[in-house]
Write a protein that holds these residues in place. Structure first.
Motif, PDB file in Angstrom:
ATOM      1  N   LEU A 171       1.139  -0.876  -0.145  1.00  0.00           N
ATOM      2  CA  LEU A 171       0.096   0.040   0.037  1.00  0.00           C
ATOM      3  C   LEU A 171       0.835   1.175  -0.515  1.00  0.00           C
ATOM      4  CD1 LEU A 171      -3.460   0.072  -0.302  1.00  0.00           C
ATOM      5  CD2 LEU A 171      -2.167  -2.060   0.075  1.00  0.00           C
ATOM      6  N   ALA A 172       2.497   1.460   0.450  1.00  0.00           N
ATOM      7  CA  ALA A 172       3.058   2.448   0.456  1.00  0.00           C
ATOM      8  C   ALA A 172       2.987   2.648  -1.150  1.00  0.00           C
ATOM      9  CB  ALA A 172       4.058   2.104   1.104  1.00  0.00           C
ATOM     10  N   VAL A 173       3.402   1.543  -2.042  1.00  0.00           N
ATOM     11  CA  VAL A 173       3.788   1.663  -2.818  1.00  0.00           C
ATOM     12  C   VAL A 173       2.491   1.942  -3.930  1.00  0.00           C
ATOM     13  CG1 VAL A 173       4.193   0.699  -5.696  1.00  0.00           C
ATOM     14  CG2 VAL A 173       5.381   0.314  -3.403  1.00  0.00           C
ATOM     15  N   THR A 174       1.789   1.678  -4.167  1.00  0.00           N
ATOM     16  CA  THR A 174       0.095   1.506  -4.305  1.00  0.00           C
ATOM     17  C   THR A 174      -1.455   2.882  -4.003  1.00  0.00           C
ATOM     18  OG1 THR A 174      -1.356   0.187  -3.168  1.00  0.00           O
ATOM     19  CG2 THR A 174       0.344  -0.602  -5.167  1.00  0.00           C
ATOM     20  N   SER A 175      -0.711   3.185  -2.434  1.00  0.00           N
ATOM     21  CA  SER A 175      -1.531   4.277  -2.561  1.00  0.00           C
ATOM     22  C   SER A 175      -1.236   5.080  -1.735  1.00  0.00           C
ATOM     23  CB  SER A 175      -2.813   4.019  -1.349  1.00  0.00           C
ATOM     24  OG  SER A 175      -3.270   4.348  -1.347  1.00  0.00           O
ATOM     25  N   HIS A 176       0.077   4.981  -0.712  1.00  0.00           N
ATOM     26  CA  HIS A 176       0.688   6.003   0.407  1.00  0.00           C
ATOM     27  C   HIS A 176       1.372   7.169  -0.525  1.00  0.00           C
ATOM     28  CE1 HIS A 176      -0.576   3.213   3.710  1.00  0.00           C
ATOM     29  NE2 HIS A 176      -1.003   3.574   2.876  1.00  0.00           N
ATOM     30  N   ILE A 177       2.404   6.530  -1.054  1.00  0.00           N
ATOM     31  CA  ILE A 177       3.688   7.595  -1.772  1.00  0.00           C
ATOM     32  C   ILE A 177       2.609   8.172  -3.202  1.00  0.00           C
ATOM     33  CG2 ILE A 177       5.232   7.540  -3.111  1.00  0.00           C
ATOM     34  CD1 ILE A 177       5.797   7.138  -0.697  1.00  0.00           C
ATOM     35  N   PRO A 178       1.787   7.563  -3.995  1.00  0.00           N
ATOM     36  CA  PRO A 178       0.948   8.934  -4.997  1.00  0.00           C
ATOM     37  C   PRO A 178       0.135   9.604  -4.179  1.00  0.00           C
ATOM     38  CG  PRO A 178       0.847   6.332  -5.230  1.00  0.00           C
ATOM     39  CD  PRO A 178       1.791   6.194  -3.994  1.00  0.00           C
ATOM     40  N   HIS A 179      -0.468   9.272  -2.700  1.00  0.00           N
ATOM     41  CA  HIS A 179      -0.879  10.309  -2.241  1.00  0.00           C
ATOM     42  C   HIS A 179       0.546  12.030  -1.602  1.00  0.00           C
ATOM     43  CE1 HIS A 179      -4.536   8.551  -2.082  1.00  0.00           C
ATOM     44  NE2 HIS A 179      -5.252   9.342  -1.569  1.00  0.00           N
ATOM     45  N   ILE A 208       2.895  12.080  -3.277  1.00  0.00           N
ATOM     46  CA  ILE A 208       3.565  12.719  -4.353  1.00  0.00           C
ATOM     47  C   ILE A 208       2.333  14.019  -4.756  1.00  0.00           C
ATOM     48  CG2 ILE A 208       3.846  12.810  -7.183  1.00  0.00           C
ATOM     49  CD1 ILE A 208       4.676   9.955  -6.248  1.00  0.00           C
ATOM     50  N   ALA A 209       0.669  13.828  -4.577  1.00  0.00           N
ATOM     51  CA  ALA A 209      -0.644  14.754  -5.241  1.00  0.00           C
ATOM     52  C   ALA A 209      -0.208  16.126  -4.305  1.00  0.00           C
ATOM     53  CB  ALA A 209      -1.400  13.908  -4.615  1.00  0.00           C
ATOM     54  N   TYR A 210       0.042  15.540  -3.043  1.00  0.00           N
ATOM     55  CA  TYR A 210      -0.256  16.231  -1.549  1.00  0.00           C
ATOM     56  C   TYR A 210       1.757  17.903  -1.741  1.00  0.00           C
ATOM     57  CZ  TYR A 210      -3.787  14.947   1.675  1.00  0.00           C
ATOM     58  OH  TYR A 210      -5.078  14.387   1.509  1.00  0.00           O
ATOM     59  N   THR A 211       2.728  16.999  -2.826  1.00  0.00           N
ATOM     60  CA  THR A 211       3.496  17.637  -2.412  1.00  0.00           C
ATOM     61  C   THR A 211       3.609  18.429  -3.555  1.00  0.00           C
ATOM     62  OG1 THR A 211       4.902  16.019  -1.740  1.00  0.00           O
ATOM     63  CG2 THR A 211       6.507  17.185  -3.313  1.00  0.00           C
ATOM     64  N   ILE A 212       3.392  18.076  -4.897  1.00  0.00           N
ATOM     65  CA  ILE A 212       2.750  18.550  -6.549  1.00  0.00           C
ATOM     66  C   ILE A 212       1.986  19.754  -6.605  1.00  0.00           C
ATOM     67  CG2 ILE A 212       1.041  17.433  -7.479  1.00  0.00           C
ATOM     68  CD1 ILE A 212       4.654  18.630  -8.998  1.00  0.00           C
ATOM     69  N   VAL A 213       0.333  19.670  -5.791  1.00  0.00           N
ATOM     70  CA  VAL A 213      -0.980  20.567  -5.726  1.00  0.00           C
ATOM     71  C   VAL A 213       0.332  21.614  -4.468  1.00  0.00           C
ATOM     72  CG1 VAL A 213      -2.782  21.212  -5.027  1.00  0.00           C
ATOM     73  CG2 VAL A 213      -2.032  19.425  -6.128  1.00  0.00           C
ATOM     74  N   ILE A 240      -7.359  13.780  -4.993  1.00  0.00           N
ATOM     75  CA  ILE A 240      -5.942  12.756  -4.320  1.00  0.00           C
ATOM     76  C   ILE A 240      -5.584  13.930  -3.284  1.00  0.00           C
ATOM     77  CG2 ILE A 240      -3.971  11.464  -4.018  1.00  0.00           C
ATOM     78  CD1 ILE A 240      -4.070  10.902  -6.984  1.00  0.00           C
ATOM     79  N   ALA A 241      -5.446  15.009  -3.440  1.00  0.00           N
ATOM     80  CA  ALA A 241      -5.234  15.330  -2.415  1.00  0.00           C
ATOM     81  C   ALA A 241      -5.749  16.441  -1.661  1.00  0.00           C
ATOM     82  CB  ALA A 241      -4.070  17.041  -2.883  1.00  0.00           C
ATOM     83  N   VAL A 287       9.926   2.916   0.377  1.00  0.00           N
ATOM     84  CA  VAL A 287       9.831   2.627  -0.939  1.00  0.00           C
ATOM     85  C   VAL A 287      10.333   4.120  -0.949  1.00  0.00           C
ATOM     86  CG1 VAL A 287       7.706   3.043  -1.896  1.00  0.00           C
ATOM     87  CG2 VAL A 287       7.658   1.362  -0.378  1.00  0.00           C
ATOM     88  N   LEU A 288       9.717   5.277  -0.417  1.00  0.00           N
ATOM     89  CA  LEU A 288      10.213   6.507  -1.001  1.00  0.00           C
ATOM     90  C   LEU A 288      11.668   7.498  -0.742  1.00  0.00           C
ATOM     91  CD1 LEU A 288       8.813   9.922  -1.331  1.00  0.00           C
ATOM     92  CD2 LEU A 288       9.785  10.202   1.339  1.00  0.00           C
ATOM     93  N   GLY A 289      12.824   6.172  -0.562  1.00  0.00           N
ATOM     94  CA  GLY A 289      13.813   6.401  -0.690  1.00  0.00           C
ATOM     95  C   GLY A 289      14.211   5.471  -1.828  1.00  0.00           C
ATOM     96  N   ARG A 290      13.214   4.344  -2.595  1.00  0.00           N
ATOM     97  CA  ARG A 290      13.805   4.063  -3.923  1.00  0.00           C
ATOM     98  C   ARG A 290      13.039   4.860  -4.751  1.00  0.00           C
ATOM     99  NH1 ARG A 290      13.799  -0.867  -6.508  1.00  0.00           N
ATOM    100  NH2 ARG A 290      13.878  -0.113  -8.791  1.00  0.00           N
ATOM    101  N   PHE A 291      12.228   5.731  -4.900  1.00  0.00           N
ATOM    102  CA  PHE A 291      11.613   6.793  -5.705  1.00  0.00           C
ATOM    103  C   PHE A 291      12.294   7.894  -5.703  1.00  0.00           C
ATOM    104  CE2 PHE A 291       8.893  10.798  -6.527  1.00  0.00           C
ATOM    105  CZ  PHE A 291       8.577  10.012  -7.077  1.00  0.00           C
ATOM    106  N   THR A 292      12.923   8.289  -5.290  1.00  0.00           N
ATOM    107  CA  THR A 292      13.414   9.274  -4.841  1.00  0.00           C
ATOM    108  C   THR A 292      15.037   9.209  -5.498  1.00  0.00           C
ATOM    109  OG1 THR A 292      13.098  10.137  -2.545  1.00  0.00           O
ATOM    110  CG2 THR A 292      15.579  11.239  -3.708  1.00  0.00           C
TER     111      THR A 292
END
Length: 301
Positions: free
Chosen positions: A182-190, A192-197, A225-226, A247-252
């Protein structure tokens, strides 16, 4: 399924949808519910989210076979403590939280000796509150059940059958593995959404009015999402901290590689990434986990 009485603690989007879906799909099951907010309780009663809206958590669970905690994950332990003295012997306690290992541990600490079978219906919208719930929310969506080691098979079967009765597809999963998935499929996407907005809102060279006026499809998806409940998502990131950081470390690292490709004019790397990710999107649609219609084709709720 041996469950005949379900108590729902927390009557927002998910709790309200559980109540409505139970009444529609499992009409023989008696539903009670409670929310910490008097205003929410009043609205829940007006909408008929459950058969009986109770004035205390203890009253709601007193005769329940299955108790479902539908509160933010950071409040799960307190919600469990609130029902401890009234929980019937043999009742199953479950939840709907997006983090499973820490939530399961918190509920077990608050209810020593109780049968705790955590679960996570992977469904929702950006809306929240008692007016947001609707009975179709869980249809054809996955519900991940994460029983602790040694959990009674009958209780796992009852929780699974309950969610299947609401139209969900059930998967049994280890709690720690659930949290990574869920970190991959939901938490990190959220995240990212909060961050870009937030980044768009802070840009000095682009006004807020321009961000709103010229939003393209991608940014609109991010804002949807945000717009999700901030209390819920604050608690998700704090309770699933280890998996999110992993997961955030891998994404970075991947983002740095993408930045390098753009800087170096490496079109092949960009094309290969975009082609691979497009395949993922096609697979999601083929799996029946999305379609071209808004909100998974469930209508404007």
């Amino acid at each position: 399924m041996s469950v005949e009485r379900v108590a729902i603690i927390g009557l927002g989007l998910i709790g309200g949808s559980v109540g409505l879906a139970t009444q529609q799909m499992l009409p023989h099951v008696i539903t009670t519910g409670w929310d910490a907010s008097k205003e929410v309780r009043s609205r829940a009663a007006a909408r008929g989210l459950v058969g009986t809206v109770c004035e205390t958590a203890a009253e709601a669970v007193r005769e329940a076979d299955l108790v479902i905690l539908c509160v933010p994950v950071g409040a799960m332990g307190a919600a469990a403590e609130a029902i401890a003295d009234a929980l019937p012997e043999g009742a199953i306690v479950s939840d709907v939280g997006s983090s499973k290992r820490s939530v399961g541990e918190a509920i077990a600490r608050a209810l020593p000796g109780a049968t705790v079978i955590p679960a996570h219906p992977v469904a929702g919208t950006e809306k929240s509150g008692p007016d947001a719930g609707f009975p179709e929310l869980f249809r054809h969506r996955w519900c991940i059940v994460t029983p602790p080691e040694g959990a009674p098979e009958e209780a796992v079967a009852d929780v699974s059958a309950f969610w299947e009765g609401l139209g969900a597809k059930v998967e049994i999963m280890d709690p720690a593995h659930h949290d990574v998935v869920l970190a991959v499929t939901s938490h990190i996407p959220h995240l990212i959404a909060y961050t870009i907005v937030g980044t768009a809102s802070d840009l000095e060279d682009v006004t807020r009015g321009e961000v709103i006026k010229y939003s393209a499809g991608g940014f609109r998806d991010f804002t949807r999402i945000a717009a999700s409940d901030p209390t819920m998502w604050r608690d998700v990131f704090l309770t699933n901290r280890d998996a999110v950081l992993e997961v955030l470390g891998r994404f970075t690292e991947d983002l740095t590689a993408l930045q390098r490709a753009i800087r170096n004019g490496d079109g092949d790397t960009l094309f290969d990434l975009f082609e691979r990710t497009r395949t993922i999107r096609r697979s999601i649609i083929e799996e029946g986990q999305d379609d071209a219609r808004p909100d998974f084709g469930r209508g404007d709720h």
